[in-house]
Design a protein around this motif. Structure first.
Motif, PDB file in Angstrom:
ATOM      1  N   HIS A  35       7.218  10.780  15.111  1.00  0.00           N
ATOM      2  CA  HIS A  35       8.019  11.315  13.979  1.00  0.00           C
ATOM      3  C   HIS A  35       8.448  10.197  13.337  1.00  0.00           C
ATOM      4  N   PRO A  36       8.545  10.370  12.016  1.00  0.00           N
ATOM      5  CA  PRO A  36       9.048   9.277  10.798  1.00  0.00           C
ATOM      6  C   PRO A  36      10.346   8.805  11.340  1.00  0.00           C
ATOM      7  N   ASP A  37      11.236   9.365  12.121  1.00  0.00           N
ATOM      8  CA  ASP A  37      12.507   8.980  12.450  1.00  0.00           C
ATOM      9  C   ASP A  37      12.184   7.859  13.440  1.00  0.00           C
ATOM     10  N   GLY A  38      11.238   7.560  14.114  1.00  0.00           N
ATOM     11  CA  GLY A  38      11.068   6.844  15.221  1.00  0.00           C
ATOM     12  C   GLY A  38      10.952   7.636  16.629  1.00  0.00           C
ATOM     13  N   ARG A  39      11.502   8.695  16.583  1.00  0.00           N
ATOM     14  CA  ARG A  39      11.483   9.558  17.845  1.00  0.00           C
ATOM     15  C   ARG A  39      10.026  10.089  18.134  1.00  0.00           C
ATOM     16  N   VAL A  40       9.737   9.811  19.506  1.00  0.00           N
ATOM     17  CA  VAL A  40       8.257  10.166  20.094  1.00  0.00           C
ATOM     18  C   VAL A  40       8.680  11.374  20.885  1.00  0.00           C
ATOM     19  N   GLU A  41       7.801  12.310  20.625  1.00  0.00           N
ATOM     20  CA  GLU A  41       7.644  13.640  21.276  1.00  0.00           C
ATOM     21  C   GLU A  41       6.302  13.818  22.148  1.00  0.00           C
ATOM     22  N   TRP A  42       6.495  14.411  23.423  1.00  0.00           N
ATOM     23  CA  TRP A  42       5.139  14.580  24.025  1.00  0.00           C
ATOM     24  C   TRP A  42       5.084  16.031  24.260  1.00  0.00           C
ATOM     25  N   MET A  43       3.978  16.516  23.598  1.00  0.00           N
ATOM     26  CA  MET A  43       3.958  18.166  23.681  1.00  0.00           C
ATOM     27  C   MET A  43       2.624  18.313  24.742  1.00  0.00           C
ATOM     28  N   TYR A  44       2.979  18.905  25.808  1.00  0.00           N
ATOM     29  CA  TYR A  44       2.169  19.571  26.834  1.00  0.00           C
ATOM     30  C   TYR A  44       1.433  21.086  26.361  1.00  0.00           C
ATOM     31  N   GLU A  45       0.723  21.598  27.168  1.00  0.00           N
ATOM     32  CA  GLU A  45       0.262  22.755  27.226  1.00  0.00           C
ATOM     33  C   GLU A  45      -0.903  23.064  25.722  1.00  0.00           C
ATOM     34  N   SER A  46      -1.970  23.424  26.173  1.00  0.00           N
ATOM     35  CA  SER A  46      -3.023  23.409  24.996  1.00  0.00           C
ATOM     36  C   SER A  46      -2.759  24.596  23.812  1.00  0.00           C
ATOM     37  N   ALA A  47      -2.042  25.370  24.309  1.00  0.00           N
ATOM     38  CA  ALA A  47      -1.770  26.599  23.370  1.00  0.00           C
ATOM     39  C   ALA A  47      -0.690  26.186  22.391  1.00  0.00           C
ATOM     40  N   ASP A  48       0.446  25.304  23.025  1.00  0.00           N
ATOM     41  CA  ASP A  48       1.389  24.967  22.220  1.00  0.00           C
ATOM     42  C   ASP A  48       0.698  23.874  21.296  1.00  0.00           C
ATOM     43  N   ILE A  49      -0.205  23.100  21.792  1.00  0.00           N
ATOM     44  CA  ILE A  49      -0.735  21.927  20.771  1.00  0.00           C
ATOM     45  C   ILE A  49      -1.516  22.596  19.763  1.00  0.00           C
ATOM     46  N   VAL A  50      -2.367  23.606  20.134  1.00  0.00           N
ATOM     47  CA  VAL A  50      -3.096  24.277  18.966  1.00  0.00           C
ATOM     48  C   VAL A  50      -2.351  25.024  17.928  1.00  0.00           C
ATOM     49  N   ARG A  51      -1.458  25.315  18.374  1.00  0.00           N
ATOM     50  CA  ARG A  51      -0.336  26.200  17.581  1.00  0.00           C
ATOM     51  C   ARG A  51       0.500  25.193  16.578  1.00  0.00           C
ATOM     52  N   TYR A  52       0.806  24.202  17.182  1.00  0.00           N
ATOM     53  CA  TYR A  52       1.564  23.093  16.401  1.00  0.00           C
ATOM     54  C   TYR A  52       0.543  22.523  15.157  1.00  0.00           C
ATOM     55  N   LEU A  53      -0.836  22.262  15.744  1.00  0.00           N
ATOM     56  CA  LEU A  53      -1.816  21.633  14.612  1.00  0.00           C
ATOM     57  C   LEU A  53      -2.206  22.634  13.845  1.00  0.00           C
ATOM     58  N   GLU A  54      -2.440  23.964  13.893  1.00  0.00           N
ATOM     59  CA  GLU A  54      -2.766  25.052  12.974  1.00  0.00           C
ATOM     60  C   GLU A  54      -1.487  24.997  12.106  1.00  0.00           C
ATOM     61  N   ASP A  55      -0.304  25.119  12.566  1.00  0.00           N
ATOM     62  CA  ASP A  55       0.894  25.329  11.705  1.00  0.00           C
ATOM     63  C   ASP A  55       1.061  24.060  10.684  1.00  0.00           C
ATOM     64  N   ARG A  56       0.883  22.980  11.215  1.00  0.00           N
ATOM     65  CA  ARG A  56       0.860  21.692  10.504  1.00  0.00           C
ATOM     66  C   ARG A  56      -0.198  21.407   9.582  1.00  0.00           C
ATOM     67  N   PHE A  57      -1.515  21.882   9.889  1.00  0.00           N
ATOM     68  CA  PHE A  57      -2.682  21.278   9.046  1.00  0.00           C
ATOM     69  C   PHE A  57      -3.464  22.608   8.720  1.00  0.00           C
ATOM     70  N   GLY A  58      -3.212  23.736   9.260  1.00  0.00           N
ATOM     71  CA  GLY A  58      -4.152  24.678   8.866  1.00  0.00           C
ATOM     72  C   GLY A  58      -4.064  25.161   7.428  1.00  0.00           C
ATOM     73  N   SER A  59      -5.040  26.072   7.274  1.00  0.00           N
ATOM     74  CA  SER A  59      -5.121  26.378   5.719  1.00  0.00           C
ATOM     75  C   SER A  59      -4.047  26.713   5.007  1.00  0.00           C
ATOM     76  N   THR A  60      -3.031  27.483   5.656  1.00  0.00           N
ATOM     77  CA  THR A  60      -1.824  27.743   5.209  1.00  0.00           C
ATOM     78  C   THR A  60      -0.552  26.758   5.522  1.00  0.00           C
ATOM     79  N   GLY A  61      -1.001  26.016   6.432  1.00  0.00           N
ATOM     80  CA  GLY A  61       0.168  24.896   6.826  1.00  0.00           C
ATOM     81  C   GLY A  61       0.490  24.053   5.830  1.00  0.00           C
ATOM     82  N   ARG A  62       1.622  23.658   5.794  1.00  0.00           N
ATOM     83  CA  ARG A  62       1.914  22.574   4.571  1.00  0.00           C
ATOM     84  C   ARG A  62       2.834  21.403   5.553  1.00  0.00           C
ATOM     85  N   ASN A  63       2.867  20.358   5.013  1.00  0.00           N
ATOM     86  CA  ASN A  63       3.568  19.248   5.531  1.00  0.00           C
ATOM     87  C   ASN A  63       5.094  19.624   5.669  1.00  0.00           C
TER      88      ASN A  63
END
Length: 136
Positions: A105-133
């Motif tokens: 994260h920009p504040d220097g914090r590091v997050e470790w996200m396990y589970e493929s469903a959580d990873i896919v959901r995070y990526l789609e929410d953040r970078f998908g066609s409707t996702g925004r920064n």
């Protein structure tokens, strides 16, 4: 009996691995297309992400396919064998489980996200066609 079960699953993995890898290569999804400026912004944001994975793990394949489908440039770190990536995952993530998305994260914090469903959901929410920064 326990050792027999272990060898059975090792043999099964040895037989299935080439088919999993071939299937992954043959069915690679086409990446999302973005305007050049938008792709540059996404590329800059993905520099802070890394996916710890095993090449033939079905859940890792699921995560990599989402990365490919979304047109993301995320570093893939093979943690299957002894080495720096495996050690970093175990030491910093807390467990040797894949897939695991390392999010700096920009504040220097590091997050470790396990589970493929959580990873896919995070990526789609953040970078998908409707996702925004959203400042993740």
């Amino acid at each position: 009996m326990r050792i027999l079960i272990r060898y059975f699953f090792r043999a099964l993995r040895a037989v299935l691995t080439p088919f999993l890898l071939l299937g992954d290569k043959l069915t690679t999804p086409k990446g999302m297309e973005r305007e050049p400026a938008e792709q540059a912004r996404v590329d800059a944001e993905t520099r802070d992400l890394a996916l710890y994975q095993f090449p033939a793990c079905p859940f890792c394949i699921k995560s990599r396919r989402a990365i490919q489908r979304l047109g993301l440039n995320i570093e893939l770190r093979n943690a299957q064998h002894e080495g720096d990536h495996r050690d970093a995952l175990l030491k910093n993530g807390g467990k040797l489980q894949v897939p695991c998305l390392r999010i700096a994260h920009p504040d220097g914090r590091v997050e470790w996200m396990y589970e493929s469903a959580d990873i896919v959901r995070y990526l789609e929410d953040r970078f998908g066609s409707t996702g925004r920064n959203s400042g993740h």
